[in-house]
Design an enzyme around this catalytic site. Structure first.
Site, mmCIF file in Angstrom:
data_model
loop_
_atom_site.group_PDB
_atom_site.id
_atom_site.type_symbol
_atom_site.label_atom_id
_atom_site.label_comp_id
_atom_site.label_asym_id
_atom_site.label_seq_id
_atom_site.Cartn_x
_atom_site.Cartn_y
_atom_site.Cartn_z
ATOM 1 N N GLU A 195 0.773 -1.203 -0.087
ATOM 2 C CA GLU A 195 -0.239 -0.009 0.015
ATOM 3 C C GLU A 195 0.811 1.173 0.077
ATOM 4 O O GLU A 195 1.786 1.299 0.662
ATOM 5 C CB GLU A 195 -0.920 -0.131 1.501
ATOM 6 C CG GLU A 195 -2.394 0.473 0.858
ATOM 7 C CD GLU A 195 -3.059 -0.448 -0.246
ATOM 8 O OE1 GLU A 195 -2.929 0.152 -1.268
ATOM 9 O OE2 GLU A 195 -3.335 -1.519 0.010
ATOM 10 N N HIS A 196 0.478 2.108 -0.940
ATOM 11 C CA HIS A 196 1.127 3.488 -0.923
ATOM 12 C C HIS A 196 2.780 3.325 -1.296
ATOM 13 O O HIS A 196 3.406 4.128 -0.768
ATOM 14 C CB HIS A 196 1.041 4.366 0.467
ATOM 15 C CG HIS A 196 -0.409 4.760 0.735
ATOM 16 N ND1 HIS A 196 -0.648 5.989 0.252
ATOM 17 C CD2 HIS A 196 -1.492 4.424 1.259
ATOM 18 C CE1 HIS A 196 -2.063 6.298 0.532
ATOM 19 N NE2 HIS A 196 -2.319 5.475 1.180
ATOM 20 N N ASP A 200 3.412 2.167 -4.698
ATOM 21 C CA ASP A 200 3.754 2.397 -6.342
ATOM 22 C C ASP A 200 4.492 3.746 -6.642
ATOM 23 O O ASP A 200 5.053 3.606 -7.641
ATOM 24 C CB ASP A 200 2.316 1.930 -6.943
ATOM 25 C CG ASP A 200 1.408 2.823 -6.844
ATOM 26 O OD1 ASP A 200 1.214 3.587 -5.455
ATOM 27 O OD2 ASP A 200 -0.005 2.805 -7.547
ATOM 28 N N SER A 234 -10.808 1.309 -6.655
ATOM 29 C CA SER A 234 -10.459 1.782 -7.464
ATOM 30 C C SER A 234 -11.519 2.261 -8.680
ATOM 31 O O SER A 234 -11.271 2.044 -9.979
ATOM 32 C CB SER A 234 -9.520 0.926 -8.197
ATOM 33 O OG SER A 234 -8.550 1.439 -9.052
ATOM 34 N N SER A 235 -12.384 2.592 -8.092
ATOM 35 C CA SER A 235 -13.636 2.938 -9.196
ATOM 36 C C SER A 235 -13.322 4.007 -9.958
ATOM 37 O O SER A 235 -13.805 3.989 -11.154
ATOM 38 C CB SER A 235 -14.719 3.387 -8.183
ATOM 39 O OG SER A 235 -14.566 4.508 -7.416
ATOM 40 N N ASP A 254 -3.378 1.085 -10.240
ATOM 41 C CA ASP A 254 -4.644 1.013 -10.439
ATOM 42 C C ASP A 254 -4.914 0.591 -11.893
ATOM 43 O O ASP A 254 -5.745 -0.386 -12.164
ATOM 44 C CB ASP A 254 -5.591 2.034 -9.837
ATOM 45 C CG ASP A 254 -5.531 2.097 -8.361
ATOM 46 O OD1 ASP A 254 -4.926 1.109 -7.615
ATOM 47 O OD2 ASP A 254 -5.873 3.215 -7.869
ATOM 48 N N ASN A 286 -12.572 10.451 -0.947
ATOM 49 C CA ASN A 286 -12.278 10.828 -2.397
ATOM 50 C C ASN A 286 -10.930 11.306 -2.369
ATOM 51 O O ASN A 286 -10.745 12.439 -1.885
ATOM 52 C CB ASN A 286 -13.198 11.476 -2.783
ATOM 53 C CG ASN A 286 -12.987 12.046 -4.281
ATOM 54 O OD1 ASN A 286 -12.018 12.122 -4.817
ATOM 55 N ND2 ASN A 286 -14.131 12.577 -4.895
#
Length: 451
Positions: free
Chosen positions: A42-43, A45, A138-139, A183, A226
């Site tokens: 997580e966090h 990339d 990841s919408s 993503d 968001n």
């Protein structure tokens, strides 16, 4: 390469009818981009490190017709997302106002710029989504990827999946999110039945076979986050950037061109363990002030604001460099350990992977501070309910957890999580059906020509 998973037939039929009702014609083609769940990594990339996600079956699906109208008309099956029409020559993205259609236009503009198209085909698009919004699945990136795919197809300009992934990762920055590309990469490069180790510079994806005997369960804590509408995410990007420069300076390197903790490791040619030792040696756990950063690097406050801080972190005064760097180097090591366990599949693989997931969550909570009380409560409930590992997934500050659950415990696990997290709260209870589900590795983004 395995074929993409077809878009769910029911969803396609529903969308086709909605499209016809809206535009009085049939769509020419459909484009589908899946959401994802990040199993670990997580966090990191955007710091240049490999991550380990898989695509999920929840997706963004668009129905599209092409015309010479010189306009792009956007509509959504969800009424709260309003229609939007824009001239193909007048595409602009308002990063102060991250509405759904601006994410779509990020994908359009990114492909247009990559292909250097002076003009674009006119389009009518109807979008349907089954990924819960602001849930860490990841919408928004799936919407950008779907729009990129739509733009490529509508303008008849084939691109490789890697090019699409790299282009869509860059173009999300139009809306102000400084993400790292995980993503978009998994949305395009996913294959059914396997998770992927995604590495960057150059972008590549390697199959990771998950152990038999355990399933992954996603649970949404029902707090929305968001990324583009708040500065938490970009603040972490900036803290990692400053930590990179402070560590580089301490090692006598030219720090001005170094932006990522991963690039610093490459430059120093040392192991992740040695990077963690360097963090302990050079950085202090107390937050750094602007003054201390400027003094150490020998720059003015103006230079800090102009060259290092992002647009929505100009207000920041304190920077936790030690904690952020420790998380990144530790998490990067956990990703590689996770893949090594999957590859060698020892008898206790499930327990080992669960332990890595638990350590990842602790680091996200304590060092990166990207959790929230509801996520921590949900992780605790999942572990008590029989998960061997549970952690937040996605950016955090809300959204989902992912838990690894031995197959034989699945039914009692779901029942316990339901009773302890969802049922006692009316808001959560109303959302439970789309908030708690088993997931399996799905296929990647695809175009379907309407017969």
């Amino acid at each position: 390469s395995r074929p993409p998973a077809p878009a769910p037939a029911k969803q396609k039929i529903k969308l086709k009818e909605a499209f016809r009702g809206k535009y009085g014609q049939m769509p020419l083609f459909f484009a589908c981009a899946p959401g994802r769940v990040n199993l670990i990594g997580e966090h990191i990339d955007y710091c240049g490190y490999a991550v380990l996600p898989m695509a999920i079956e929840q997706n963004i699906l668009a129905a599209v017709s092409v015309s010479d109208s010189k306009t792009i008309q956007l509509a959504n099956t969800e009424p709260k997302y309003k229609d939007f029409t824009v001239s193909v020559d007048g595409i602009s993205i308002d990063r102060e106002n991250p509405q759904w259609h601006y994410y779509f236009l990020c994908g359009v503009r990114g492909i247009q710029e990559h292909l250097r198209l002076s003009s674009l085909a006119g389009m009518c698009c109807m979008v349907d989504g089954t990924i819960p919004a602001s849930s860490g699945l990841s919408s928004s990136s799936a919407l950008v990827c779907c729009a990129g795919l739509v733009t490529m197809e509508a303008n008849q300009k084939p691109l490789s999946k890697v090019t699409l992934a790299e282009t869509c990762a860059k173009c999300e920055r139009y809306i102000g999110t400084e993400g790292g590309g995980m993503d978009q990469s998994i949305s395009f490069l996913a294959e059914e039945g396997t998770a992927k180790l995604i590495e960057f510079n150059p972008l590549r994806a390697t199959d990771v076979r998950l152990p038999d005997g355990a399933v992954f369960v996603i649970a949404n804590c029902c707090v929305e986050m968001n990324k583009a509408a708040s500065s938490h995410f970009n603040m972490r990007v900036v803290e990692c950037r400053i930590a990179t420069k402070m560590l580089a300076k301490a090692r006598g390197l030219d720090w001005s061109h170094l932006l990522k903790l991963g690039d610093l490791q490459k430059e120093l040619q040392v192991s992740l363990e040695q990077m963690l030792e360097l963090v302990e040696e050079v950085l202090h756990p107390e937050p750094y002030s602007r003054d201390e950063i400027c003094k150490t690097l020998g720059i003015s406050t103006e230079q800090l604001c102009e060259n290092i801080l992002s647009a929505n972190t100009q207000h920041a005064t304190d920077f936790k460099l030690y904690q952020r760097a420790r998380h990144v180097y530790g998490e990067a090591a956990r990703v590689l350990q996770f893949k090594a366990v999957c590859d060698s599949s020892p008898a206790n693989a499930v327990a080992q992977l669960g332990d890595l997931m638990n350590r990842s969550h602790a680091s996200c909570r304590d060092l990166y501070e990207c959790s929230c009380p509801e996520l921590d409560q949900l992780v605790d409930i999942c572990l008590q309910a029989g998960a061997v590992g549970s952690r937040l997934t996605g950016a955090g500050w809300g959204g989902c957890t992912v838990s690894m659950v031995p197959g034989e415990r699945l039914d009692s696990f779901l029942q316990t999580v339901r009773e302890h997290y969802y049922v006692p709260d009316a808001h959560r209870s109303a959302l439970e059906k789309q908030s708690l589900f088993v997931t399996r590795p799905g296929g990647g983004a695809a175009i379907f020509i309407e017969e």
